[in-house]
Design an enzyme around this catalytic site. Structure first.
Site, PDB file in Angstrom:
ATOM      1  CE1 TYR A 150      25.393 -56.365  49.681  1.00 48.36           C
ATOM      2  CE2 TYR A 150      24.393 -54.257  48.853  1.00 48.36           C
ATOM      3  CZ  TYR A 150      24.379 -55.462  49.670  1.00 48.36           C
ATOM      4  OH  TYR A 150      23.174 -55.996  49.988  1.00 48.36           O
ATOM      5  CE  LYS A 154      23.067 -58.501  48.334  1.00 46.72           C
ATOM      6  NZ  LYS A 154      22.125 -59.775  48.746  1.00 46.72           N
TER       7      LYS A 154
END
Ligand SMILES: NC(=O)c1ccc[n+]([C@@H]2O[C@H](COP(=O)([O-])OP(=O)(O)OC[C@H]3O[C@@H](n4cnc5c(N)ncnc54)[C@H](OP(=O)(O)O)[C@@H]3O)[C@@H](O)[C@H]2O)c1
Length: 230
Positions: A150, A154
């Site tokens: 993740y 990002k």
């Protein structure tokens, strides 16, 4: 100073608008009288209590993105603001992470946003105006041991957003990265943190995005980091 006070005559695309932050943002923008173009995989079957153009789109599929923007073209020739909000989470040690997990997270949070941004940017370039807002996360600024993939998606989005901002500025197009901390949304389904009740609400963050959209065009908010308060 160029003013940008009213959103009434604006045409705003929100990607990932069927729940959570994107839905809260669309609700607030609808109260401003904005013309809305809302995208997500399930948006056409979602119940919204306000008027909007709903277009199903899966951001992991480049053809689906291209078709969705062609549908927007048939509805309007002007995209004033594009907010990229579609995203999914993954809280898992790298050793337990599958190749499918990695592909899904990167395709949704990173590649999907690159494609939707490109579609919006090309249209804004023709008009030499517009604003692209990419929703990253504080996990796009900070490392987290259980969120390696993740965070990779990002952090990648941050590099893209800042680079696009530099390319877009001479063309009078603004680009902003939004970096919120934890919010109480479906994002956490299946891996709910113990203190979810203390997290921010999506409408609190949506309000800050509305404020960013309303800033005068003479300024360019580059990065907005929103941490939990007291
Ligand atoms: N919740 C948090 O704590 C938190 C913190 C920081 C940042 N964020 C970021 O905030 C953004 C919004 O998340 P949220 O918290 O509001 O979660 P959410 O309620 O789960 O909303 C996610 C949205 O993304 C859409 N989406 C997911 N996969 C998609 C796909 N393949 N194609 C198109 N749309 C897709 C979903 O709609 P469909 O299912 O209909 O496709 C939904 O509208 C995400 O980028 C997330 O990374 C969340």
């Amino acid at each position: 100073m160029s003013q940008n006070p009213s959103l009434k005559s604006k045409h705003i695309v929100v990607v990932g608008a069927s729940s959570g932050l994107g839905k809260a943002l669309a609700e607030q923008l609808s109260k401003e009288g904005t013309a809305l173009y809302l995208l997500s995989r399930s948006i056409e079957s979602s119940d919204l209590e306000f008027e909007a153009n709903k277009i199903n789109c899966d951001v992991t599929d480049s053809e689906s993105i291209s078709n969705a923007f062609k549908k927007i073209d048939r509805l309007t020739s002007q995209i004033d603001v594009l907010v990229n909000c579609a995203g999914i989470g993954l809280v898992k040690g790298l050793e337990a992470t599958t190749q499918e997990d990695i592909e899904r997270i990167i395709a949704t949070n990173l590649t999907g946003t690159l494609y939707t941004s490109q579609e919006g940017y090309k249209r804004m370039l023709e008009k030499k105006s517009g604003h692209i807002i990419n929703v990253s996360s504080t996990s796009g600024l900070r490392a987290r041991p259980d969120e390696t993939i993740y965070c990779a998606s990002k952090w990648g989005l941050r590099g893209f957003t800042e680079s696009l901002r530099l390319a877009a500025t001479p063309n009078k197009i603004r680009v902003t990265g939004i970096y919120p901390g934890g919010m109480q949304t479906n994002f956490w389904k299946g891996s709910e943190p113990k203190n979810l009740d203390a997290f921010m609400t999506p409408s609190d963050i949506a309000e800050q995005i509305v404020n960013v959209i309303k800033t005068p065009t003479s300024i360019s908010p580059a990065e907005v980091v929103i941490e939990r308060g007291l």
